[in-house]
Motif scaffolding. Sequence first.
Motif, mmCIF file in Angstrom:
data_model
loop_
_atom_site.group_PDB
_atom_site.id
_atom_site.type_symbol
_atom_site.label_atom_id
_atom_site.label_comp_id
_atom_site.label_asym_id
_atom_site.label_seq_id
_atom_site.Cartn_x
_atom_site.Cartn_y
_atom_site.Cartn_z
ATOM 1 N N LEU A 287 -56.981 -4.440 -3.431
ATOM 2 C CA LEU A 287 -55.654 -5.116 -4.131
ATOM 3 C C LEU A 287 -55.241 -4.265 -5.388
ATOM 4 C CD1 LEU A 287 -57.370 -8.580 -4.133
ATOM 5 C CD2 LEU A 287 -55.133 -8.044 -3.138
ATOM 6 N N LEU A 288 -56.183 -3.778 -6.209
ATOM 7 C CA LEU A 288 -55.806 -3.270 -7.562
ATOM 8 C C LEU A 288 -54.870 -1.794 -7.010
ATOM 9 C CD1 LEU A 288 -59.172 -3.206 -9.232
ATOM 10 C CD2 LEU A 288 -56.798 -4.502 -10.105
ATOM 11 N N SER A 289 -55.168 -1.192 -6.160
ATOM 12 C CA SER A 289 -54.553 -0.134 -5.341
ATOM 13 C C SER A 289 -53.175 -0.335 -5.462
ATOM 14 C CB SER A 289 -55.172 0.560 -4.201
ATOM 15 O OG SER A 289 -54.955 -0.248 -3.022
ATOM 16 N N SER A 290 -52.706 -1.495 -4.823
ATOM 17 C CA SER A 290 -51.328 -1.952 -4.477
ATOM 18 C C SER A 290 -50.584 -1.964 -5.914
ATOM 19 C CB SER A 290 -51.400 -3.229 -3.777
ATOM 20 O OG SER A 290 -51.744 -4.435 -4.634
ATOM 21 N N SER A 291 -51.273 -2.549 -6.942
ATOM 22 C CA SER A 291 -50.719 -2.466 -8.236
ATOM 23 C C SER A 291 -50.294 -1.040 -8.835
ATOM 24 C CB SER A 291 -51.618 -3.312 -9.137
ATOM 25 O OG SER A 291 -50.992 -3.117 -10.451
ATOM 26 N N SER A 292 -51.009 -0.182 -8.581
ATOM 27 C CA SER A 292 -51.141 1.132 -9.185
ATOM 28 C C SER A 292 -49.837 1.865 -8.298
ATOM 29 C CB SER A 292 -52.201 1.931 -9.211
ATOM 30 O OG SER A 292 -52.837 1.980 -7.557
ATOM 31 N N SER A 293 -49.588 1.854 -6.835
ATOM 32 C CA SER A 293 -48.588 2.151 -6.091
ATOM 33 C C SER A 293 -47.435 1.774 -6.163
ATOM 34 C CB SER A 293 -49.195 2.288 -4.626
ATOM 35 O OG SER A 293 -49.471 0.944 -4.003
ATOM 36 N N SER A 294 -47.285 0.541 -6.486
ATOM 37 C CA SER A 294 -45.953 -0.028 -6.433
ATOM 38 C C SER A 294 -45.611 -0.913 -7.488
ATOM 39 C CB SER A 294 -46.138 -1.171 -5.310
ATOM 40 O OG SER A 294 -46.822 -2.224 -5.473
ATOM 41 N N LYS A 295 -46.278 -0.852 -8.636
ATOM 42 C CA LYS A 295 -45.981 -1.632 -10.004
ATOM 43 C C LYS A 295 -46.009 -3.253 -9.717
ATOM 44 C CE LYS A 295 -43.990 2.424 -12.388
ATOM 45 N NZ LYS A 295 -42.837 2.870 -12.931
#
Length: 336
Positions: A149-157
């Motif tokens: 889930l956190l990786s989706s934040s870092s990759s797409s703001k």
Amino acid sequence: MSLPTFTATTTAEEVLQAFADQVKDKNVLITGTSLNGIGFETARAIAKYANLVIITGYNAERLKLSEEAIKKSVPSANIRPLILDLCSLASVRKAAAEVNAYPEPLHVLIHNAAHGGGPFQLTPDGFESQLSTAHIGPFLLTKLLAPKLLSSSSSSKYTPRVVTISSIGHAHGTGVDLDFLAHPTAEKYTNQSGYFQAKSACILFAAEVGRRSGGRVIGFSLHPGAIYTNLMQKPENQIFMKSIESLLLNRTFCSKGALKEDGTPNDTQFPFKNMAQGAATTVVAAFDPRIQDQPGSYLVDCVVANDQVAPHSSDPEMAKKLWDATEELLGEKFTF
């Protein structure tokens, strides 16, 4: 661009049309997606717009039927089936490992699966089945998928979301009994108490996700409405559904029975929704940008309705205690 106002009769498709741009590149995991359920309808509707929809179930044959039905309805859908039994910690761990091996990030995790008010039953790990399906299993799954889930934040703001399906029925009970959570017994259990505790846990967990993650992942819970789903049609759940009192939005009690004695909807006392309407609030919780700054909120009829949460399910201290108690049960910490 002005966004529409949603109501109790809004459908999931109408919500998705409004938020198509927000959904188009998202990857979503939805638990409990059997045919004739709101999880299936949620998945089917989202699949028309999302990049990837992961559907889950503990029965491979039924999961395959759901996959085929979604692809028939939405030929362009990118559907990935995942075997997951929330009443088995081993199954949860296996499913999470599979998802973590996927190349895609995960933007939205929707905890839709429910047990439905049946008789007392212990899981293989010794937990009460309703609380295991609604809270303990989802808690562990969220923990294991948190990096995804956190990786989706870092990759797409994008701020990833965790959505839990609760019920207005949470307000009937007295909240989660932490002693029962840890030491479930048939003597302390009724179909009603198990259901009410499970739905209370959904609200507390969703609110605590945002606090524990420092806002890097946000949670929402919701009451989808009364929908005549496959869950209501199971014989073991119908006993409960025939006896439960209707707690309406104004918190007055009506005559008993979400279902009539013949097992059909008691729509003279309960405002039943169709499947498309029943999935709409879940989609709002997953994608509506207008609630981004209200993490932990509880939704009813597609809008924030925090005033309808019972005190025992809106207490931040109780949410903290439930989180800590669940960590203790699992024997591991959940930190973002």
